[in-house]
Write a protein that holds these residues in place. Sequence first.
Motif, PDB file in Angstrom:
ATOM      1  N   GLY A  29      25.434   7.771  59.174  1.00 42.80           N
ATOM      2  CA  GLY A  29      25.541   7.387  59.528  1.00 42.80           C
ATOM      3  C   GLY A  29      24.441   6.365  59.957  1.00 42.80           C
ATOM      4  N   ASP A  30      23.745   5.134  59.319  1.00 39.43           N
ATOM      5  CA  ASP A  30      22.603   4.033  59.981  1.00 39.43           C
ATOM      6  C   ASP A  30      23.533   3.174  60.878  1.00 39.43           C
ATOM      7  OD1 ASP A  30      21.142   5.342  58.829  1.00 39.43           O
ATOM      8  OD2 ASP A  30      20.602   4.085  57.216  1.00 39.43           O
ATOM      9  N   ARG A  31      24.747   2.703  60.692  1.00 38.08           N
ATOM     10  CA  ARG A  31      25.035   1.755  61.712  1.00 38.08           C
ATOM     11  C   ARG A  31      26.938   2.089  61.920  1.00 38.08           C
ATOM     12  NH1 ARG A  31      23.448  -3.146  63.744  1.00 38.08           N
ATOM     13  NH2 ARG A  31      21.282  -2.862  63.055  1.00 38.08           N
ATOM     14  N   ALA A  46      22.003   4.253  64.680  1.00 33.26           N
ATOM     15  CA  ALA A  46      20.670   4.973  64.862  1.00 33.26           C
ATOM     16  C   ALA A  46      19.488   4.633  63.588  1.00 33.26           C
ATOM     17  CB  ALA A  46      21.207   6.752  63.488  1.00 33.26           C
ATOM     18  N   HIS A  47      18.242   4.110  64.479  1.00 35.65           N
ATOM     19  CA  HIS A  47      17.290   4.260  63.543  1.00 35.65           C
ATOM     20  C   HIS A  47      16.052   5.475  62.566  1.00 35.65           C
ATOM     21  CE1 HIS A  47      17.100   0.379  65.886  1.00 35.65           C
ATOM     22  NE2 HIS A  47      17.630   0.568  66.926  1.00 35.65           N
ATOM     23  N   ASN A  48      15.457   4.787  62.061  1.00 38.12           N
ATOM     24  CA  ASN A  48      14.888   5.889  61.122  1.00 38.12           C
ATOM     25  C   ASN A  48      15.887   7.573  60.723  1.00 38.12           C
ATOM     26  OD1 ASN A  48      12.806   6.547  60.397  1.00 38.12           O
ATOM     27  ND2 ASN A  48      11.850   7.511  61.681  1.00 38.12           N
ATOM     28  N   ASN A  49      17.256   6.984  60.679  1.00 40.05           N
ATOM     29  CA  ASN A  49      17.979   8.197  60.018  1.00 40.05           C
ATOM     30  C   ASN A  49      17.555   8.947  58.419  1.00 40.05           C
ATOM     31  OD1 ASN A  49      19.945   9.867  60.718  1.00 40.05           O
ATOM     32  ND2 ASN A  49      21.074   8.549  60.318  1.00 40.05           N
ATOM     33  N   SER A  50      17.903  10.111  58.391  1.00 39.65           N
ATOM     34  CA  SER A  50      17.664  10.319  56.987  1.00 39.65           C
ATOM     35  C   SER A  50      18.161  11.959  57.145  1.00 39.65           C
ATOM     36  CB  SER A  50      16.433   9.975  56.536  1.00 39.65           C
ATOM     37  OG  SER A  50      15.587  10.926  57.129  1.00 39.65           O
ATOM     38  N   SER A  51      18.663  12.553  55.540  1.00 33.26           N
ATOM     39  CA  SER A  51      18.898  13.661  56.265  1.00 33.26           C
ATOM     40  C   SER A  51      17.417  14.992  56.440  1.00 33.26           C
ATOM     41  CB  SER A  51      18.878  14.145  54.104  1.00 33.26           C
ATOM     42  OG  SER A  51      17.532  14.592  53.397  1.00 33.26           O
ATOM     43  N   PHE A  85      16.927   7.229  67.996  1.00 32.17           N
ATOM     44  CA  PHE A  85      15.986   7.142  67.774  1.00 32.17           C
ATOM     45  C   PHE A  85      15.814   8.528  66.965  1.00 32.17           C
ATOM     46  CE2 PHE A  85      15.916   3.258  70.503  1.00 32.17           C
ATOM     47  CZ  PHE A  85      15.666   2.429  69.952  1.00 32.17           C
ATOM     48  N   MET A  86      15.641   8.482  66.259  1.00 30.89           N
ATOM     49  CA  MET A  86      15.650  10.110  65.180  1.00 30.89           C
ATOM     50  C   MET A  86      14.790   9.970  64.252  1.00 30.89           C
ATOM     51  SD  MET A  86      19.101  10.057  65.514  1.00 30.89           S
ATOM     52  CE  MET A  86      19.224  12.009  64.351  1.00 30.89           C
TER      53      MET A  86
END
Length: 93
Positions: A29-31, A46-51, A85-86
């Motif tokens: 998740g992002d938050r 999680a900043h800039n989180n994506s698959s 930071f992803m």
Amino acid sequence: MSAWYVMSALGFYPMNPVSGEYLFGSPIGDRAKIKLENGKTFEVIAHNNSSENIYIQSVKFNGKSYDENHIKHSDIMQGGKLEFFMGKTAPNP
């Protein structure tokens, strides 16, 4: 097993039940906010989180750079904010 999955989805999981340390992993998740039994709150962002962005580029804990690959249970229980930071590539060691 379900508790392990929930923690892993937050971005950390128990390394060793006795040590009280949790290794970092890729958050889903992002938050998320966890209300602790002592009345404090522990937040994970999680900043800039994506698959595609599954690699941790850097970590901050309570606004400061955090160079460890784990967090202690005692730090979580103090409350605060853990930020991941992803990015798309694994950082160079």
